[in-house]
Write a protein that holds these residues in place. Structure first.
Motif, mmCIF file in Angstrom:
data_model
loop_
_atom_site.group_PDB
_atom_site.id
_atom_site.type_symbol
_atom_site.label_atom_id
_atom_site.label_comp_id
_atom_site.label_asym_id
_atom_site.label_seq_id
_atom_site.Cartn_x
_atom_site.Cartn_y
_atom_site.Cartn_z
ATOM 1 N N CYS A 1 -5.018 -3.203 2.264
ATOM 2 C CA CYS A 1 -5.857 -3.679 1.124
ATOM 3 C C CYS A 1 -5.547 -5.180 1.293
ATOM 4 N N TRP B 1 -10.462 -2.310 0.580
ATOM 5 C CA TRP B 1 -9.622 -1.448 1.651
ATOM 6 C C TRP B 1 -10.398 -1.847 2.966
ATOM 7 N N GLU C 1 0.864 -1.231 -0.068
ATOM 8 C CA GLU C 1 0.218 -0.030 0.012
ATOM 9 C C GLU C 1 0.926 1.152 -0.112
#
Length: 123
Positions: free
Chosen positions: A95, A36, A6
């Motif tokens: 995520c 997410w 990320e």
């Protein structure tokens, strides 16, 4: 081995915007729903948004139309455009992948997390 990286977090003033990115490796993300999550220290990780293989999207209620999730399957990357940020959006954002949007909502995701990206919104 599946990895999620990320990026895109940072410090922003209330009302500002950020665009988060999540690059997935070791997996063909196009066949999975992607999503997410976020976590504040001392609290459980919570669901934020998800996008299905065919591009359908879902958002947690607190998003209130401020975020947009998207994906680029060629790049194995999922994005989260965050606008009108509030102080309560401050968290580490992660995520992950799941079979469906419902899977993402219920946290049935890969038991592997990246390092996350820190979003800090100053009021």
């Amino acid at each position: 081995q599946v990895q999620f990286v990320e990026s895109g977090g940072g410090l922003v003033q209330s009302g500002g915007s950020l665009r988060l990115s999540c690059a997935a490796s070791g997996t063909n993300s196009s066949i999975w729903a992607m999503g997410w999550y976020r976590q504040v220290p001392g609290k459980q990780r919570e669901y934020v948004a998800a996008i299905s293989r065919d591009g359908s999207t879902n958002y947690e209620d607190f998003v209130e139309g401020r975020y947009t999730i998207s994906r680029d399957n060629e790049k194995n990357t999922v994005y989260l455009q965050m606008n009108s940020l509030k102080a309560e959006d401050t968290a580490v954002y992660y995520c992950n992948r799941g079979l469906t949007i419902a899977s993402m909502i219920h946290g049935n995701v890969l038991n592997r997390w990246g390092q996350g990206t820190l979003v800090t919104v100053s009021s």
